[in-house]
Write a protein that holds these residues in place. Structure first.
Motif, mmCIF file in Angstrom:
data_model
loop_
_atom_site.group_PDB
_atom_site.id
_atom_site.type_symbol
_atom_site.label_atom_id
_atom_site.label_comp_id
_atom_site.label_asym_id
_atom_site.label_seq_id
_atom_site.Cartn_x
_atom_site.Cartn_y
_atom_site.Cartn_z
ATOM 1 N N SER A 120 7.675 49.073 63.544
ATOM 2 C CA SER A 120 6.823 48.920 62.373
ATOM 3 C C SER A 120 6.203 47.522 62.343
ATOM 4 O O SER A 120 6.642 46.615 63.052
ATOM 5 C CB SER A 120 7.593 49.214 61.091
ATOM 6 N N PHE A 208 2.500 55.204 56.627
ATOM 7 C CA PHE A 208 3.891 55.671 56.739
ATOM 8 C C PHE A 208 4.511 55.305 58.082
ATOM 9 O O PHE A 208 5.493 54.567 58.111
ATOM 10 C CB PHE A 208 3.981 57.178 56.441
ATOM 11 N N VAL A 211 4.515 51.322 58.655
ATOM 12 C CA VAL A 211 5.384 50.413 57.909
ATOM 13 C C VAL A 211 6.615 51.109 57.303
ATOM 14 O O VAL A 211 7.738 50.658 57.483
ATOM 15 C CB VAL A 211 4.599 49.715 56.772
ATOM 16 N N LEU A 212 6.380 52.217 56.596
ATOM 17 C CA LEU A 212 7.453 52.741 55.751
ATOM 18 C C LEU A 212 8.554 53.458 56.519
ATOM 19 O O LEU A 212 9.734 53.213 56.289
ATOM 20 C CB LEU A 212 6.869 53.671 54.692
ATOM 21 N N THR A 213 8.171 54.394 57.395
ATOM 22 C CA THR A 213 9.191 55.170 58.111
ATOM 23 C C THR A 213 8.719 55.368 59.531
ATOM 24 O O THR A 213 7.888 56.226 59.785
ATOM 25 C CB THR A 213 9.358 56.565 57.495
ATOM 26 N N SER A 214 9.249 54.580 60.435
ATOM 27 C CA SER A 214 8.703 54.634 61.788
ATOM 28 C C SER A 214 9.402 55.686 62.641
ATOM 29 O O SER A 214 9.724 55.465 63.781
ATOM 30 C CB SER A 214 8.749 53.259 62.430
ATOM 31 N N PHE A 215 9.692 56.834 62.031
ATOM 32 C CA PHE A 215 10.124 57.990 62.817
ATOM 33 C C PHE A 215 9.383 59.190 62.259
ATOM 34 O O PHE A 215 8.775 59.096 61.189
ATOM 35 C CB PHE A 215 11.642 58.202 62.709
ATOM 36 N N LEU A 220 6.532 63.976 55.899
ATOM 37 C CA LEU A 220 6.841 62.548 55.848
ATOM 38 C C LEU A 220 6.377 61.910 54.548
ATOM 39 O O LEU A 220 7.030 61.023 54.003
ATOM 40 C CB LEU A 220 6.139 61.877 57.036
#
Lengths: 312, 351
Positions: A120, A208, A211-215, A220
């Motif tokens: 991220s 997303f 930054v927020l959820t790198s999967f 999502l």
């Protein structure tokens, strides 16, 4: 924890959680100012999140990922434009179909990605500004996408209200028949706004995986596209108010989590309702006030397909 | 919602009549979430794939809203599936209704309490694994503060929070757990924010009752630890993920399949524990010292043999009063309706 520290923590979360909403709301504002309702945000955000993830995974380039996301979002939005502008279809139906299509599409192609991760974005403090008490580190020690959102708010506000283009865009949303008579291409202006608006929505989706959820997981965005749909109205189709609206939602989430951590005895369900309640209150107050002043804030031709030669 | 309808539509379009011999039961599953959720539904689907590997013919319908499940179930029964697993609490009554209409089909409902001539129910004692991962957290914490991201305050989740906290305090009586509710089963962005709030407040290990790996990733970013839930989340933060409590539904599904195939199936309420392998721990991260691993594995063996029972008195409630009297073991019914925190949990259950 001291009060300033606490405020900084809440504000920082407010900005992080609010930024994807802000991008999407700005996109909605642009599209709807030109008269095209955009309910497809959830689908566009999910597809652009997926594209961001895939391009980042393949190339390792955040910039390429962002460009890919914007192109995909612009293309999907263009499809919405085609249905609404060229085919003069029902804008609400088209938007809902797009939301559904995008959600399904991202789920289908995202399946193979489950289990992969990307990195991220890092925070880049802005020297000087980040030292401002309370606000500094919340607003000026963020990633570059947050800074980009500041420029977009200012840029969109300037274009809409202080340029000839903006006047044309707003006129097309208010009185397309007049614009047509004046020789403006309603079709062209609407297409441009819907496509560029879609690209902005795409930035919201891209935030997303950036930054927020790198999967990757299905759904999502967890319904944030729908919140953005509401925020466009909450913001009265104004970029500046979009900023406040988005951060207010972010702050409500931050406050709700922080209140629990600190053991404040406020039921979390009430805190959960808070932003929605506030939306209703603000909508009511502003609507009443404007009605007294004899103004309506919604673009007059919003949702109405334009037929050349019609007299409405 | 719309996505769910679309899924059903697609499922209907794929409708193909099929006539297999009764000797090889065909198995269907309906899921409340997408198989890609990485948690609850994903774990059940791993179980389904386990049957597939055995050569069993299976199918599934994902993201089926509870309100529309009856139609989907009826459709699956009509298509000749011999065993239908329904994997959400809200499917309970629909499953019973359809079971009455299709007496030759066997229905198995997860997480409920109703049975019928051709309907059984099942669940797994995940709280046993929760106790064990709690022990890991209790021994690994330096700040003695452990954060829990809660999904919804229902008895199952309260039971898991309590079991975890009992595990923590069995090895570290100074430590406490703090719950932040996100009021969602699945919202990665919010779970990440909740993890940050807890860590800002001093928690150095985060566990979750939600389904995404967001907390693990957030912990990894901050150089702290996490404990995953429902499936092994190591790959989302190898340097953060200590272990996870996981389901191995395949073992149970194989058991039911064999009984149906041999004609020995009877309606029952199964609540399988760690001794069956249906509940287990994910592999330990390399940060977990050998002595911690050994202690946890020894306790696991004690639970499996019945020598140790997680919920056995004396257990104090949050306010220090007696929740479970010394020597008492609550019935499964008591466990299934648990709505209080044990000592060591900070905060209130939302009303």
């Amino acid at each position: 924890m001291t009060t300033p520290e606490l405020l900084t923590i809440i504000l920082t979360t407010a900005v992080t959680m609010g930024t994807p909403l802000l991008f999407a709301t700005l996109g909605g504002v642009l599209s709807e100012r030109a008269g095209v309702i955009h309910l497809g945000m959830e689908g566009i955000m999910l597809v652009s999140a997926l594209v961001t993830f895939v391009v980042d995974l393949q190339t390792g380039s955040k910039v390429l990922a962002l460009i890919g996301a914007m192109m995909a979002a612009g293309a999907l939005s263009g499809l919405h434009g085609f249905v609404c502008i060229s085919l003069r279809g029902n804008q609400i139906a088209s938007g809902l179909a797009l939301a559904l299509f995008g959600t399904g599409l991202s789920g289908l192609f995202g399946d193979a990605l489950i289990g992969s991760t990307v990195t991220s974005l890092n925070r880049i403090p802005i020297p000087g500004l980040e030292l401002i008490p309370i606000f500094g580190s919340a607003f000026f020690n963020q990633d570059w996408m947050v800074y980009l959102s500041y420029f977009l708010v200012a840029g969109l506000w300037f274009v809409l209200f202080h340029t000839n283009w903006g006047l044309q865009i707003r006129s097309v949303g208010e009185a397309p028949i007049v614009c047509d008579a004046l020789g403006l291409s309603v079709t062209k202006i609407r297409y441009l706004c819907v496509i560029f608006g879609g690209m902005l929505i795409g930035l919201g989706g891209a935030y997303f995986p950036m930054v927020l959820t790198s999967f990757w997981v299905d759904d999502l965005t967890a319904g944030r596209g729908w919140i953005a749909v509401a925020l466009v109205i909450f913001a009265f189709w104004h970029p500046g108010k979009a900023l406040w609206g988005a951060y207010l939602f972010g702050a409500a989430i931050a406050f709700q989590l922080q209140a629990q951590v600190m053991g404040l005895k406020i039921p979390s369900y009430i805190l959960e309702m808070f932003p929605y309640l506030l939306t209703i209150v603000v909508l009511t107050v502003v609507t009443v006030r404007n009605r007294r002043a004899g103004q309506t804030l919604m673009p007059a031709a919003l949702g109405l397909p334009f037929f050349r030669g019609d007299k409405h | 919602m719309i996505k769910h309808l679309l899924t059903i539509l697609v499922a209907l379009m794929l409708w193909v009549p099929n006539f297999a011999s009764a000797a090889d039961p065909k198995v269907a599953f309906i899921y409340v979430g997408p198989v890609g959720d990485g948690g609850w539904t994903y774990a059940h689907d791993l179980g389904r794939r386990h049957l597939e590997k055995m050569g069993v013919e299976t199918t599934y319908v994902e993201s089926v809203p509870e309100t529309d499940s009856e139609r989907v179930l009826r459709n699956l029964a009509r298509r000749g599936y011999d065993i239908i697993f329904t994997t959400s609490f809200g499917y309970m009554d629909p499953t019973l209704n359809v079971a009455k209409q299709f007496p030759d089909t066997i229905f198995m409902h997860a997480s409920g309490f109703r049975t019928h001539d051709n309907m059984g129910n099942y669940f797994a004692r995940m709280y046993q694994a929760r106790y064990l991962v709690g022990m890991v957290a209790g021994m690994m914490t330096k700040s003695d503060k452990i954060g829990i991201i809660g999904s919804h305050p229902i008895p199952e989740i309260i039971r898991h929070i309590n079991a975890f906290t009992l595990g923590v305090r069995s090895v570290n009586p100074k430590a406490s757990t703090q719950v932040v509710w996100v009021n969602s089963w699945f919202d990665p962005a919010k779970e990440g924010a909740a993890a940050n709030s807890l860590m800002d407040n001093g928690a150095d290990i985060i566990t979750i009752t939600t389904d995404s790996a967001a907390a693990t990733q957030t912990a990894a970013k901050r150089g702290l630890y996490s404990i995953g839930n429902d499936s092994d989340m190591t790959l989302y933060g190898p340097e953060a993920h200590l272990t996870a409590n996981i389901f191995n539904w395949g073992i149970y599904y194989e058991h039911i399949y064999n009984h149906v195939k041999n004609g020995t199936w009877k309606p029952s309420s199964d609540w399988w524990g760690i001794e069956t392998g249906a509940v287990d721990l994910a592999p330990f991260g390399k940060m977990v010292p050998k002595n911690v691993q050994d202690m946890v594995m020894a306790k696991k063996a004690e639970i499996a043999s019945g020598e140790f029972v997680v919920f056995k008195g004396p257990i104090k409630g949050q306010d220090g009063s007696t929740a479970i009297a010394a020597g008492a073991v609550p019935s499964d019914q008591d466990l299934l309706s648990m709505m209080y925190y044990v000592e060591g949990v900070v905060g209130d259950i939302p009303q």
